[in-house]
Design a protein around this motif. Sequence first.
Motif, short mmCIF file in Angstrom:
data_model
loop_
_atom_site.label_atom_id
_atom_site.label_comp_id
_atom_site.label_asym_id
_atom_site.label_seq_id
_atom_site.Cartn_x
_atom_site.Cartn_y
_atom_site.Cartn_z
N ILE A 62 -0.85 5.24 13.20
CA ILE A 62 -0.75 4.01 12.52
C ILE A 62 0.69 3.46 12.19
CG2 ILE A 62 -3.06 4.18 11.49
CD1 ILE A 62 -1.61 4.13 8.96
N GLY A 63 1.91 3.69 13.26
CA GLY A 63 3.11 2.89 12.76
C GLY A 63 4.26 3.57 12.05
N ALA A 64 4.31 4.78 11.43
CA ALA A 64 5.21 4.84 10.48
C ALA A 64 6.30 5.39 11.09
CB ALA A 64 4.46 5.82 9.18
N GLN B 146 10.73 6.40 7.51
CA GLN B 146 10.01 5.24 6.07
C GLN B 146 8.64 6.55 5.75
OE1 GLN B 146 7.36 2.66 9.28
NE2 GLN B 146 8.20 0.79 8.00
N ALA C 148 6.48 5.86 17.64
CA ALA C 148 6.00 5.80 16.53
C ALA C 148 5.37 3.95 16.59
CB ALA C 148 5.95 6.25 15.12
N ILE C 149 6.98 3.20 16.48
CA ILE C 149 6.46 1.75 16.65
C ILE C 149 5.68 1.51 17.28
CG2 ILE C 149 8.28 -0.17 16.53
CD1 ILE C 149 10.09 2.11 15.50
N VAL D 228 2.63 14.09 15.68
CA VAL D 228 1.47 13.41 15.27
C VAL D 228 0.68 14.45 15.41
CG1 VAL D 228 -0.45 11.85 15.51
CG2 VAL D 228 1.94 10.78 15.37
N ARG D 229 0.92 14.93 16.47
CA ARG D 229 0.02 16.01 17.85
C ARG D 229 0.03 16.88 16.54
NH1 ARG D 229 0.56 20.25 20.67
NH2 ARG D 229 2.18 19.85 20.52
N PRO E 28 0.43 -0.68 -0.16
CA PRO E 28 0.23 -0.12 0.16
C PRO E 28 0.44 1.14 0.14
CG PRO E 28 -0.86 -1.12 1.92
CD PRO E 28 0.58 -2.12 0.97
N ARG E 29 2.11 1.24 0.16
CA ARG E 29 2.80 2.13 0.51
C ARG E 29 3.06 2.77 -0.71
NH1 ARG E 29 8.17 1.33 3.83
NH2 ARG E 29 7.03 -1.01 4.35
N GLU F 251 10.10 10.48 19.09
CA GLU F 251 8.80 10.87 18.35
C GLU F 251 9.31 9.17 17.78
OE1 GLU F 251 6.44 12.44 18.57
OE2 GLU F 251 5.67 11.99 16.43
N ASN F 252 10.22 8.55 17.06
CA ASN F 252 10.19 7.41 16.28
C ASN F 252 10.01 6.78 17.25
OD1 ASN F 252 10.66 7.02 13.92
ND2 ASN F 252 12.63 6.77 14.11
N ILE G 242 -6.14 3.72 16.86
CA ILE G 242 -6.25 4.66 17.04
C ILE G 242 -7.33 4.83 16.27
CG2 ILE G 242 -6.03 7.26 16.97
CD1 ILE G 242 -2.66 6.93 17.81
N ASP H 32 1.94 -3.37 7.48
CA ASP H 32 2.44 -2.47 6.23
C ASP H 32 3.84 -2.41 6.93
OD1 ASP H 32 4.24 -2.63 3.45
OD2 ASP H 32 3.18 -0.93 3.65
N PHE H 33 4.19 -0.98 7.39
CA PHE H 33 4.56 -0.31 8.09
C PHE H 33 5.20 -0.78 9.39
CE2 PHE H 33 2.81 4.27 6.24
CZ PHE H 33 3.36 4.13 6.06
N CYS H 34 4.89 -1.33 9.99
CA CYS H 34 5.06 -1.76 11.24
C CYS H 34 6.15 -3.62 11.19
CB CYS H 34 4.07 -1.99 12.45
SG CYS H 34 3.42 -0.43 13.14
N THR I 123 9.74 7.68 10.98
CA THR I 123 10.33 8.69 10.69
C THR I 123 10.53 8.60 9.03
OG1 THR I 123 10.32 10.80 12.39
CG2 THR I 123 12.13 11.03 10.29
N LYS J 144 1.26 7.96 10.37
CA LYS J 144 2.59 8.37 11.60
C LYS J 144 1.66 7.30 13.18
CE LYS J 144 6.46 10.86 11.44
NZ LYS J 144 7.63 12.20 12.57
N VAL K 163 -4.20 -2.37 5.18
CA VAL K 163 -2.72 -3.24 5.08
C VAL K 163 -1.93 -2.53 4.87
CG1 VAL K 163 -0.89 -3.76 3.73
CG2 VAL K 163 -3.69 -4.52 3.42
N LEU K 164 -1.85 -0.76 5.13
CA LEU K 164 -0.51 0.17 5.79
C LEU K 164 0.05 0.19 6.54
CD1 LEU K 164 0.42 2.42 3.56
CD2 LEU K 164 -1.05 3.92 4.91
N PRO K 165 -0.59 -0.06 7.91
CA PRO K 165 0.32 -0.83 9.01
C PRO K 165 0.89 -1.77 9.34
CG PRO K 165 -1.81 -0.15 9.70
CD PRO K 165 -2.40 -0.16 8.15
N ILE L 104 0.50 10.60 22.01
CA ILE L 104 0.78 11.53 20.54
C ILE L 104 0.77 12.94 21.20
CG2 ILE L 104 -0.94 12.99 19.39
CD1 ILE L 104 -2.62 10.28 18.37
N ASP L 105 0.90 12.94 23.03
CA ASP L 105 1.57 13.69 23.92
C ASP L 105 2.26 13.74 24.38
OD1 ASP L 105 1.34 16.46 24.45
OD2 ASP L 105 -0.85 16.90 23.89
N ARG M 168 3.83 2.55 19.57
CA ARG M 168 2.16 3.07 18.38
C ARG M 168 1.55 1.66 17.68
NH1 ARG M 168 2.46 7.99 16.60
NH2 ARG M 168 2.86 8.69 18.12
N GLY M 169 2.36 1.74 16.48
CA GLY M 169 1.98 0.65 15.74
C GLY M 169 1.50 -0.88 16.15
#
Lengths: 795, 226
Positions: A297-299, A303, B71-72, A383-384, A3-4, B67-68, B80, B102-104, A301, A295, B98-100, B47-48, B74-75
Motif C-alpha cells: 500500500i505504498g510504504a 518507512q 512502493a511509492i 512484496v512478492r 496509524p503507523r 523496489e522502493n 491492491i 500516511d505512508f504516501c 523501505t 509495502k 488511513v495508513l496508506p 510486485i513482480d 504503487r501507493g
Amino acid sequence: MTPRWKKVASDLFQQRSRSVLVVLSIATGVFAVGAVAGTYDSLKEGLTSVYAKGVPAHARIFFLEPFPLDLHETVRRFPGIADAEARRSVDVRMVGDEETSKGLQLTAILDFKDIRIDRVRPVSGEWPPKQDEVLLERSSLESSGLKIGDTITVETPLRRKRTLRIAGTVHDPGVPPSFFTGRLHGTVSMDTIEALGEPPLPDQLLLRVKMPNPTRKDVEKVVKAVRARLEDSGLTVVWNWIPPPGQHPAKEPITSLLFILTVLGVVVLLLSGFLLFNTITAILTQQTRQIGIMKSIGATTAQIAELYVVLVLAYCTLAVLVAVPTGFVTARFAAESTAGMLNLDLPEFGVPPWILGSQVALGFLVPLLAALPPIIRASRITVREALAFYGLPSAASSPRFIDVLARKVRIITRPALLSLRNAFRRRLRLGLTLATLTTGGAIFMAVLSTRASMTATLEQALSYWAYDVEVQFIRPYRADRVKEEILRVPGVAAVETWGFSAAQLMKDWQGTEESRVFMLAPPAETQMLRPTLVEGRWLRKDDEASVVINTEVLRNNPDVKVGDHVLLRVGGHRTTWRVVGMVRGVLSGPWVYVNRPYHALVAREGGRAASVQIVTTEKSPEFLAALSQRLEDHLRAEGYQVSSVENATQWRSRVEGQFNVITSFLIAMALLMALVGALALAGTMGINVLERVKEIGVIRAVGASTPTVMGIFVLEGMTVGLLSYLIAMVLSLPLAYLMSYQVGVTFTRAPFDFTWSAQGAGGWLVLVMILSVLASLWPAWNAARISVREVLAME
Amino acid sequence: MRNYVTPAGMFPALRGVDLDIAAGEFVAIVGKSGSGKSTLINMMTAIDKPTSGEVWINGTAVHALSENQAAIWRGTTVGIVFQFFQLLPTLSVVDNLVLPMDFCNRFKPEEREKRALELLTIVGLEDHARKLPTELSGGQQQRAAIARALANDPPILCADEPTGNLDSRTADAIFSLFTDMASRGKTIIMVTHDRDLASRVGRAVLVADGLIVEDLPGGQQLRSAS
C-alpha cells in the motif's frame, strides 16, 4: 497519533509478555553495567578521597618507652615533615562475667580539640571522653554486643583493674573493622591512661610528610631521617609502619574484585545483545506479511525500517527507565555493605553523570546495533517474497541424529519427536540462545568452583594451625612448668610451647625499608602445624639461622626469594637469616618460621615460653569456648599473666568472614548470569510459540490435548537447557581453573588449590532444568490456549 | 515474460503475453491455478518483475522501477485487494484505511480520517470503523480491504481472487462493489477462477499455461476448455 505509530504502540503494548521480555533483556545488561560501575565509583571515592579527609598518617613510629609530651612539636619542625602528632596505646583485656574476655586496645589522644592526623570522628554519644570513659570504635561496639552507657572492667598488662563507662562511639578510619580482626578499639583521654596506672605519656608518633602526593619511597626517606635524629637523642624505636600512601589499604584487592565484576558485567551486556538480536529477528519474521502489506500500500523501505527502529527505541527507553534506578539501588547496597566491612565512610551516594551517560548510551547503542541487521534485512524484503512467506523452514532440516534416535529409541513418542525437531529448526536462534545459557551456566559453575577452591584452600590453611586453643602470656614463663599446669586442665590432650616474637624485616640496617613480620618458633617436629610448602623445604631440627617465610611476606617484600639472606630485627637484636622455604599464607598476615632452640637463643628466652598451643580432646565450638574459659581461670588462679586465649572457632569465623565478602560478590554475578540465560530461553520459547501458532492449531485439530501441547514446548525448552548444560560443563572447567587461579593470586598472593565443585555442577543442572521448565511454561500455556478456530480464522 | 527457477528447472510462468488495457475498463483475468494469472497481475502492480519484456502503465515503465520506487508509485497509482484481505491485525479498520495515506503523504493529515470514513460509508462499513479486523466477518474484511485500496484515490484497482475466500452471496456483494467502482471511472483488473463472474465484466482474458488463449468482450461465456 498517525496509524503507523499506533501500530508501533500496539506492537509494544498488546504483545505484553514479549515486550516485557525484550525490555528485561536490555535492562539486565544496562543494570549490570550500572550496578558494577556504581559500586566501583562509590567505593573508589570512599577508598581515596573520603579516606584522605581523615588525614591518614603517612607513617607511624612506635617507641620502646613513653616520651615527653612536647616531642611531636619538635618533630613538626624537622625537614620534610608537614605535621606530627603523638598518641599512646595500651592493650588491656575486658574481663566479663560470663563470656570469655576480649582484648581491647585503648588509644589516648593528647588534645581532642587539635586532632591533626588519623582524624577520629565522633559518631554517637559524648565527645570528648572524660576520665574513666571510653569511646568505642563503631565497629567494635557492634561486634562486642555492648551498648552506650554500659560499664566494662578492664585489666592492664600489670593486672590493674578499673571500671570504664562506654560514653559513645567514634569512627577511626585507620582501624579495620573488629569482626575481621577480632580486636576491639577504643579512644580515651590521657587521664584514663593515668588512672590505669600507666605513665600519661605518648609512645607513638604519627607523621605527615611535606609533599602533595608522596610515594612510599618518599615517605621512607623522611622517616629514616626522623628516626636517625630521634635515636641519636636516646629514644629507642621499636618499629615504624608505612601504609600505602594516599589510599586505603584495602584499595588494591577491592579494585581487583571490581575489575572481575566489570568483565562479567560486560559479558552480561553482550549476552543481552544476543538475546535482543534473537527477539527482534523473531518479531520481524512474525511480521513479514504485515511488512509485505504495508509495502503493497505504498510504504518505502525507509518507512518500514523507521517503524521498527522506533519500536526498538521504545523498548530501550523502557529498559533504561527500569535498569538505571535498580542498578543504582543495587550499587548503593553493594557499596555500603562493602564499606561496612572495611569500616569505611562513603561519599553521599549520587548518580555520577559518566555512569548515567554510559548506561543510557549502552542501553540504546547495544540494542540498536543488535537490532539493525535484522531490521534492515526485513525492511528490504519485496512484496512478492513477503506475501509468499509462509513461516518456518520445514522440519526436514532437523539434524539426522534425531531421526536415528527416534528409530532406535522406541519410547520417544511422536510429540516428543516434534519437540526435539522443533528445537533445531532455527539454527541461528538456537545458537544464540545456547551461547547465552551456556555462558551463564559456565560462569555459574566456575564461580562455585572458585568458591570451592577458596574454601578448600581456607580449610587447608586452617588445618595448618592444627591446634585448637592458643594461650599467650604477657611475659614468658618456664616452658616445662606451663605445660605441666595446662595438662592438668580436663579436656587438654596435648601441649606445645612455641616461641613468638614480633620482628622487622629490614632492607638494610639503616632502616631504609622495613616491614613488620610475626616470628614463630615451633619445635621442628611439631604436630600442631601443617604448612603447605610453595617452594623450598620446611625447617629441620638442626637448622640454625634458617627461616621459612609465608607468601604474605611478599606483599611488602616482593623481591625476597628462597635462598636469599634476610635481615630481621628481633626484640632490638639484629640478626641475619637464610630463607630455606616458603609456605602459603592465607589472610593470616606475614609470618616467618624459625627453629625453636635457635629462636630461644636469639630472643634470649632460655627455657621459657610466652605462647602455648593446645590440642583438645573435643572440637565442638561450645567445648572450645568452655575450655578456653577454664584454661584462663586456672592459669590466673596459678598466678600467670595471660594476655589472650583464642580458640579455633574464633579465628575460623574471622577468616571466613573475609572470604565471604569475595564470594558473595561472585555469587551475585553468577545469579545474574543465570537470569540472563533464563531470559534468553524464555524469549526463544515465546518466539517459537508465536511463530508456530498455525502448527499448534493443526496439532490441536488432530486431537492434541492441552498437556500434550504444553508438553511439546516444555520438552523443547528442556532439550535446549540440557544441551547448554553439556557444553557449559566442558567450558566451565578451564574457566573455573583460570578464575580460581586469578582470585587466589589477587587475594592471597598464591593460586588457590583448584577444587572442582560437584555442588556447582549439580546445582546448575537442577537450576537450568527448573529455569528451562519455567521459561517454557508461560509460552507453552499461551500455546495451549490457542484454539483451532482462532488459527483457522487467521487466513 | 517471466521465468521462475523451480526445483524442476527454469519454468516460464508467462510466455509472450501482449495485453493492452484502456483506462476505465473492468477486466477479469481467468485461469486455473498455476496458469500464470497471478504472475500477470503481480507484474501490473510491480510486485513482480518480468524476466524480459516491458510493463507500461499510464506512461510509467513499471518494469524498470526499483523496489522502493515501485512502493511509492504503487501507493498512489494502484490499489491492491488480496484474496485473504490482509488488513493489519493490530490496527482498527479506519486506521487501516488511513495508513496508506500516511505512508504516501496524501491529503492533509487532518482530512485523512474523514476521507477514510467516507470510503467506509461507500462500502457499507461506517458502523464498524473502530473495530479491529478480527471482529469483522470475511465479507466485511474484504469490503474494508477494498476501501483501503481506494484510500489514495488510485486510478487502478487490482484484485487477486477477491472473492476466492468468500461464500457465493458475499462474493456477489463484493463483486457488485467492484462494478460500482468501475462505474465511478476506476480501471479494474480482477483475477478470478470463477467463470460466471468473468462473464459479467467488460472484458475477460483467459490464461492457460502462461499464454493468453482468449480475450473476449463482456457478456460472453469463455469457450475454451480449461
